[in-house]
Design a protein around this motif. Structure first.
Motif, PDB file in Angstrom:
ATOM      1  N   GLU A   1     -88.439  26.851 -61.384  1.00  0.00           N
ATOM      2  CA  GLU A   1     -88.791  27.488 -62.651  1.00  0.00           C
ATOM      3  C   GLU A   1     -90.085  26.906 -63.205  1.00  0.00           C
ATOM      4  OE1 GLU A   1     -84.483  28.589 -64.665  1.00  0.00           O
ATOM      5  OE2 GLU A   1     -85.164  26.508 -64.699  1.00  0.00           O
ATOM      6  N   ALA A   2     -90.232  25.592 -63.086  1.00  0.00           N
ATOM      7  CA  ALA A   2     -91.410  24.932 -63.645  1.00  0.00           C
ATOM      8  C   ALA A   2     -92.678  25.348 -62.912  1.00  0.00           C
ATOM      9  CB  ALA A   2     -91.235  23.418 -63.590  1.00  0.00           C
TER      10      ALA A   2
ATOM     11  N   ARG B   1     -91.142  25.487 -73.980  1.00  0.00           N
ATOM     12  CA  ARG B   1     -90.783  26.464 -72.945  1.00  0.00           C
ATOM     13  C   ARG B   1     -90.958  27.904 -73.433  1.00  0.00           C
ATOM     14  NH1 ARG B   1     -85.221  26.822 -69.283  1.00  0.00           N
ATOM     15  NH2 ARG B   1     -85.802  28.728 -68.174  1.00  0.00           N
TER      16      ARG B   1
ATOM     17  N   MET C   1     -90.406  19.923 -71.767  1.00  0.00           N
ATOM     18  CA  MET C   1     -89.994  20.878 -70.732  1.00  0.00           C
ATOM     19  C   MET C   1     -89.240  20.241 -69.583  1.00  0.00           C
ATOM     20  SD  MET C   1     -93.027  23.690 -70.210  1.00  0.00           S
ATOM     21  CE  MET C   1     -92.410  24.021 -68.586  1.00  0.00           C
TER      22      MET C   1
ATOM     23  N   LEU D   1     -86.252  22.016 -67.183  1.00  0.00           N
ATOM     24  CA  LEU D   1     -86.467  23.075 -66.201  1.00  0.00           C
ATOM     25  C   LEU D   1     -86.200  22.583 -64.789  1.00  0.00           C
ATOM     26  CD1 LEU D   1     -89.784  24.787 -67.362  1.00  0.00           C
ATOM     27  CD2 LEU D   1     -87.504  25.746 -67.465  1.00  0.00           C
TER      28      LEU D   1
END
Length: 444
Positions: A39-40, A432, A32, A35
């Motif tokens: 967003e994370a 994700r 991930m 990101l």
């Protein structure tokens, strides 16, 4: 600390916000790192909230996961999941009951001595006591002096919660507030109208504008605290949480070094990953619009509301019937029927798969990876014996898979000599999309 400035790094077992060498870093699960920090954080918050609402076996989790300490030294919780909440994210926007804060809003109406001449035009704004006397909290056209007190801290909370839900998580506040949503929106709008501008937000694209809003929120919290004559437990808990939230956790100090470690998040992501995999498996049945293929599973980390008690009892009965042997109650993560026979999946939170059996460690003990392989072999052999035993005698083709996080979806067969029987494959789930689908449960 600004959310947009946080570096997003690949995390190991720990996922969330950490201090390292006096600097903040946002550690995300395997697969991930593409990101943005905003967003994370939004995705991880929804994921953690959904997971914390599962019915976990505390006795089984605690030995497998150490409990992190808050910077204040307070224990992070009794659930054994080592969730650390030094930023007050969870305390403010998940566990708090907004309706309990309404007790802080009680205040007597006050007659305004600056009433206009046409008194009757404003009677619809009046509050009437038992004698029929009209009292006005506010009258249009008169100058209103700023008044702060306990009630205003609820308005500030509602503004910050509204900002958090809409501008960071991108969800309707009703997802967090429920039945309180309409009242919370009204309190937020009223407070914003009196003390803020419509643009004030902690999550603006302009970093300097976000900083100005943060300073304004901090100033309002300080003014409210000074003007509150009575500070009960409800007020104090809310004030402390808002203070931590607005100051973004511990501030690194060159003179008094803040200890490195976990600030917000989970200390070990393995249990969250197992929960995500279970939801992914259930969603595959829904997407295919077919009869459920999930035959049994270890439903300990399954979010509530996805299976009723009768279905869970069926899963447990099947599991014990096949896999409980020789004083061991084995718990395969997932067993499902497919068009190609039967599939047994084991969920592993690892950055890379173990492609060779490591057998023994230097001390002559079995390694953790080898025990995982042995358990998966046992699951496959026990299921095959069950399928070949009368009166069952059904399709006995069995496949084994390990589900790992990854940048994209991929299925790779496990090599070995002699060959694996039942055959084993490594399946990477795209992390994700899996977390995004899991996070949709936040609004339920």
């Amino acid at each position: 600390m600004r959310v947009a400035d946080l570096p997003v790094v690949h995390g190991g077992s720990g996922v969330g916000l950490f201090l390292r060498d006096g600097r903040y870093e946002l550690r995300v699960p395997h697969g991930m790192t593409a990101l943005s920090s905003r967003e994370a954080i939004a995705l991880l918050f929804k994921t953690f909230v959904v997971f914390r609402r599962t019915r976990r076996d505390v006795r089984r989790l605690r030995p497998r996961d150490g409990v992190e300490q808050r910077p204040t030294g307070q224990d992070a919780g009794e659930d054994g999941v080592s969730f650390c909440d030094a930023l007050a994210f969870d305390e403010l926007f998940d566990r708090v009951d907004p309706r309990s804060l309404l007790s802080l809003c009680e205040r007597a109406a006050r007659l305004d001595h600056g009433l206009p001449a046409r008194f009757e035009r404003h009677l619809h704004l009046a509050l009437f006591d038992e004698r029929g006397t009209a009292h006005f909290e506010r009258v249009p056209g008169t100058r209103r002096a700023a008044r702060h007190g306990q009630a205003d801290i609820v308005g500030l909370y509602c503004v910050l919660a509204q900002d958090f839900y809409r501008n960071l998580l991108g969800v309707d506040p009703v997802c967090g507030w429920g039945a309180f949503a309409s009242e919370g929106e009204a309190l937020a709008d009223d407070f914003r109208h009196r003390h803020l501008t419509p643009e004030d937000s902690l999550f603006q694209d302009d970093a300097s504008a976000s900083d100005r809003s943060r300073e304004q929120f901090r100033h309002l919290l300080a003014v409210i605290d000074r003007a509150s004559p009575v500070r009960d437990a409800v007020y104090r808990d809310l004030h402390d949480a808002l203070d931590r939230y607005l100051h973004a956790g511990p501030v690194p100090d060159e003179r008094h070094r803040t200890p490195d470690g976990q600030v917000w998040g989970v200390g070990d992501f393995w249990a969250v990953w197992e929960s995500i995999c279970l939801v992914h498996a259930l969603d595959q049945d829904i997407d295919a619009e077919r009869l459920p293929s999930l035959w049994t599973c270890d439903h300990e980390h399954l979010p509530r509301g996805l299976a009723d008690d009768a279905l869970k009892r069926d899963w447990e009965h099947r599991r014990d019937q096949v896999f409980a042997r020789n004083e061991i109650r084995r718990r395969p993560d997932l067993v499902r029927t497919t068009g190609e026979g039967w599939l047994i999946a084991d969920f592993k939170y690892q950055a890379r798969p173990q492609t060779q059996r490591p057998k023994f460690a230097d001390e002559g003990e079995l390694t953790k990876a080898e025990r995982d392989f042995l358990n998966l072999e046992a699951y496959g052999l026990l299921l095959r014996v069950h399928l070949l035993t009368p009166p069952v005698q059904v399709d006995h083709r069995v496949r084994l898979e390990m589900w790992l996080p990854g940048e994209s979806s991929e299925l790779r067969h496990m090599p070995g000599t002699p060959r694996w029987d039942p055959p084993l494959s490594i399946r990477h789930l795209a992390t994700r999309p899996a977390l995004e689908r899991y996070g949709r449960l936040y609004g339920r």
